[in-house]
Write a protein that holds these residues in place. Sequence first.
Motif, PDB file in Angstrom:
ATOM      1  N   HIS A   1       8.232  16.521   2.738  1.00  0.00           N
ATOM      2  CA  HIS A   1       6.963  15.966   2.243  1.00  0.00           C
ATOM      3  C   HIS A   1       7.216  14.788   1.368  1.00  0.00           C
ATOM      4  CE1 HIS A   1       5.179  19.620   3.438  1.00  0.00           C
ATOM      5  NE2 HIS A   1       5.992  20.451   2.889  1.00  0.00           N
ATOM      6  N   VAL A   2       6.367  13.799   1.539  1.00  0.00           N
ATOM      7  CA  VAL A   2       6.501  12.639   0.487  1.00  0.00           C
ATOM      8  C   VAL A   2       5.274  12.445  -0.190  1.00  0.00           C
ATOM      9  CG1 VAL A   2       6.962  10.135   0.152  1.00  0.00           C
ATOM     10  CG2 VAL A   2       7.889  11.399   2.391  1.00  0.00           C
ATOM     11  N   ARG A   3       5.097  12.133  -1.366  1.00  0.00           N
ATOM     12  CA  ARG A   3       3.780  12.030  -2.264  1.00  0.00           C
ATOM     13  C   ARG A   3       3.991  10.453  -2.805  1.00  0.00           C
ATOM     14  NH1 ARG A   3       2.206  15.005   0.686  1.00  0.00           N
ATOM     15  NH2 ARG A   3       1.410  17.039   0.362  1.00  0.00           N
ATOM     16  N   ALA A   4       3.004   9.749  -3.055  1.00  0.00           N
ATOM     17  CA  ALA A   4       3.112   8.429  -3.526  1.00  0.00           C
ATOM     18  C   ALA A   4       2.069   8.449  -4.608  1.00  0.00           C
ATOM     19  CB  ALA A   4       3.276   7.405  -2.619  1.00  0.00           C
ATOM     20  N   ALA A   5       2.332   7.755  -5.623  1.00  0.00           N
ATOM     21  CA  ALA A   5       1.367   7.436  -6.552  1.00  0.00           C
ATOM     22  C   ALA A   5       1.825   6.170  -7.695  1.00  0.00           C
ATOM     23  CB  ALA A   5       0.899   8.417  -7.436  1.00  0.00           C
ATOM     24  N   PRO A   6       0.820   5.109  -7.893  1.00  0.00           N
ATOM     25  CA  PRO A   6       1.384   4.304  -8.916  1.00  0.00           C
ATOM     26  C   PRO A   6       1.631   4.832 -10.199  1.00  0.00           C
ATOM     27  CG  PRO A   6      -1.217   4.018  -8.505  1.00  0.00           C
ATOM     28  CD  PRO A   6      -0.574   5.034  -7.559  1.00  0.00           C
ATOM     29  N   GLY A   7       2.527   4.298 -10.993  1.00  0.00           N
ATOM     30  CA  GLY A   7       2.694   4.771 -12.435  1.00  0.00           C
ATOM     31  C   GLY A   7       1.657   4.484 -13.456  1.00  0.00           C
ATOM     32  N   GLU A   8       1.415   5.494 -14.431  1.00  0.00           N
ATOM     33  CA  GLU A   8       0.403   5.304 -15.044  1.00  0.00           C
ATOM     34  C   GLU A   8       0.455   3.968 -16.114  1.00  0.00           C
ATOM     35  OE1 GLU A   8      -0.780   8.942 -17.190  1.00  0.00           O
ATOM     36  OE2 GLU A   8      -0.182  10.010 -15.576  1.00  0.00           O
ATOM     37  N   HIS A   9       1.656   3.853 -16.480  1.00  0.00           N
ATOM     38  CA  HIS A   9       1.814   2.642 -17.489  1.00  0.00           C
ATOM     39  C   HIS A   9       2.276   1.559 -16.932  1.00  0.00           C
ATOM     40  CE1 HIS A   9       1.152   5.891 -20.507  1.00  0.00           C
ATOM     41  NE2 HIS A   9       1.805   6.314 -19.922  1.00  0.00           N
ATOM     42  N   ASP A  10       3.124   1.650 -15.945  1.00  0.00           N
ATOM     43  CA  ASP A  10       3.606   0.151 -15.427  1.00  0.00           C
ATOM     44  C   ASP A  10       3.255  -0.239 -14.000  1.00  0.00           C
ATOM     45  OD1 ASP A  10       4.992   2.138 -13.838  1.00  0.00           O
ATOM     46  OD2 ASP A  10       7.098   1.680 -14.651  1.00  0.00           O
ATOM     47  N   GLY A  11       2.528   0.611 -13.438  1.00  0.00           N
ATOM     48  CA  GLY A  11       1.969   0.325 -12.000  1.00  0.00           C
ATOM     49  C   GLY A  11       2.929   0.408 -11.088  1.00  0.00           C
ATOM     50  N   ARG A  12       4.192   0.764 -11.232  1.00  0.00           N
ATOM     51  CA  ARG A  12       5.453   0.975 -10.090  1.00  0.00           C
ATOM     52  C   ARG A  12       4.944   2.034  -9.425  1.00  0.00           C
ATOM     53  NH1 ARG A  12      11.261   1.287 -12.784  1.00  0.00           N
ATOM     54  NH2 ARG A  12      11.484  -0.827 -13.357  1.00  0.00           N
TER      55      ARG A  12
ATOM     56  N   ASN B   1       0.723  -1.286  -0.070  1.00  0.00           N
ATOM     57  CA  ASN B   1       0.044   0.109  -0.039  1.00  0.00           C
ATOM     58  C   ASN B   1       0.896   1.291   0.185  1.00  0.00           C
ATOM     59  OD1 ASN B   1      -1.320   2.472   1.796  1.00  0.00           O
ATOM     60  ND2 ASN B   1      -3.027   0.897   1.316  1.00  0.00           N
ATOM     61  N   PRO B   2       0.614   2.327  -1.049  1.00  0.00           N
ATOM     62  CA  PRO B   2       1.383   3.562  -0.929  1.00  0.00           C
ATOM     63  C   PRO B   2       1.465   4.210   0.354  1.00  0.00           C
ATOM     64  CG  PRO B   2      -0.133   3.274  -2.700  1.00  0.00           C
ATOM     65  CD  PRO B   2      -0.282   2.184  -1.908  1.00  0.00           C
ATOM     66  N   GLU B   3       0.439   4.421   1.052  1.00  0.00           N
ATOM     67  CA  GLU B   3       0.412   4.957   2.129  1.00  0.00           C
ATOM     68  C   GLU B   3       1.101   4.446   3.444  1.00  0.00           C
ATOM     69  OE1 GLU B   3      -2.420   4.232   1.010  1.00  0.00           O
ATOM     70  OE2 GLU B   3      -2.670   6.367  -0.006  1.00  0.00           O
ATOM     71  N   ALA B   4       1.449   2.857   3.258  1.00  0.00           N
ATOM     72  CA  ALA B   4       2.167   2.122   4.252  1.00  0.00           C
ATOM     73  C   ALA B   4       3.526   2.413   4.124  1.00  0.00           C
ATOM     74  CB  ALA B   4       1.835   0.735   4.077  1.00  0.00           C
ATOM     75  N   VAL B   5       4.094   2.566   2.823  1.00  0.00           N
ATOM     76  CA  VAL B   5       5.278   2.994   2.456  1.00  0.00           C
ATOM     77  C   VAL B   5       5.638   3.934   2.847  1.00  0.00           C
ATOM     78  CG1 VAL B   5       7.145   2.894   0.726  1.00  0.00           C
ATOM     79  CG2 VAL B   5       5.305   0.914   0.414  1.00  0.00           C
ATOM     80  N   VAL B   6       5.023   5.224   2.627  1.00  0.00           N
ATOM     81  CA  VAL B   6       5.151   6.650   3.142  1.00  0.00           C
ATOM     82  C   VAL B   6       5.108   6.593   4.748  1.00  0.00           C
ATOM     83  CG1 VAL B   6       4.177   8.730   3.363  1.00  0.00           C
ATOM     84  CG2 VAL B   6       3.951   7.757   1.374  1.00  0.00           C
ATOM     85  N   GLY B   7       4.335   5.979   5.417  1.00  0.00           N
ATOM     86  CA  GLY B   7       4.824   5.526   6.924  1.00  0.00           C
ATOM     87  C   GLY B   7       5.952   4.862   7.087  1.00  0.00           C
ATOM     88  N   VAL B   8       6.558   4.176   6.197  1.00  0.00           N
ATOM     89  CA  VAL B   8       7.730   3.314   6.654  1.00  0.00           C
ATOM     90  C   VAL B   8       9.078   4.664   6.492  1.00  0.00           C
ATOM     91  CG1 VAL B   8       9.377   1.797   5.750  1.00  0.00           C
ATOM     92  CG2 VAL B   8       7.105   1.006   6.270  1.00  0.00           C
ATOM     93  N   LEU B   9       8.977   5.206   5.398  1.00  0.00           N
ATOM     94  CA  LEU B   9       9.841   6.327   5.148  1.00  0.00           C
ATOM     95  C   LEU B   9       9.862   7.439   6.160  1.00  0.00           C
ATOM     96  CD1 LEU B   9       9.086   6.860   1.319  1.00  0.00           C
ATOM     97  CD2 LEU B   9      11.020   5.938   2.221  1.00  0.00           C
ATOM     98  N   TRP B  10       8.805   7.744   6.630  1.00  0.00           N
ATOM     99  CA  TRP B  10       8.990   8.763   7.646  1.00  0.00           C
ATOM    100  C   TRP B  10       9.527   8.034   9.110  1.00  0.00           C
ATOM    101  CZ3 TRP B  10       8.954  13.611   7.526  1.00  0.00           C
ATOM    102  CH2 TRP B  10       8.142  14.186   6.368  1.00  0.00           C
ATOM    103  N   ALA B  11       9.135   6.762   9.224  1.00  0.00           N
ATOM    104  CA  ALA B  11       9.475   6.048  10.405  1.00  0.00           C
ATOM    105  C   ALA B  11      11.427   6.167  10.455  1.00  0.00           C
ATOM    106  CB  ALA B  11       9.005   4.630  10.494  1.00  0.00           C
ATOM    107  N   TYR B  12      12.078   5.900   9.130  1.00  0.00           N
ATOM    108  CA  TYR B  12      12.935   5.774   9.008  1.00  0.00           C
ATOM    109  C   TYR B  12      13.848   6.964   8.538  1.00  0.00           C
ATOM    110  CZ  TYR B  12      12.497   0.816   9.835  1.00  0.00           C
ATOM    111  OH  TYR B  12      12.134  -0.440  10.436  1.00  0.00           O
ATOM    112  N   ALA B  13      13.357   7.967   8.541  1.00  0.00           N
ATOM    113  CA  ALA B  13      13.725   9.403   8.207  1.00  0.00           C
ATOM    114  C   ALA B  13      14.539  10.037   9.450  1.00  0.00           C
ATOM    115  CB  ALA B  13      12.837  10.281   7.732  1.00  0.00           C
TER     116      ALA B  13
END
Length: 105
Positions: free
Chosen positions: A39-50, A19-31
């Motif tokens: 700030h951090v923004r997360a989104a799936p890529g339009e073409h490859d889903g990354r 889940n993108p929000e979970a990864v954002v939480g992990v980044l904040w936890a280890y920052a």
Amino acid sequence: MDMVLVSLLPPAGSVRYPNPEAVVGVLWAYARPDDGLEHVRAAPGEHDGRLRFALFLAPSGAPPAAAASALFRRAIQSSPLLAGFGFDVVNGALGGLSERFGPGN
């Protein structure tokens, strides 16, 4: 403020992402303060889903791409949620690949 773009790379043979929000939480936890994360923004890529991340960093002694790489490396090596994942850091000014870490490296 600097912006660095990062793509999360799945483990070999997998196409599933956390889940993108979970990864954002992990980044904040280890920052760390010296990462300069504001700030951090997360989104799936339009073409490859990354999962793609825009990290907004306060100016610090380290180049922005190096600070983003250090944060992602720390999170991947420490968090079970990101075990086996890697990342690409894109140099925002040049639009080219700055660093790759993880699967296949």
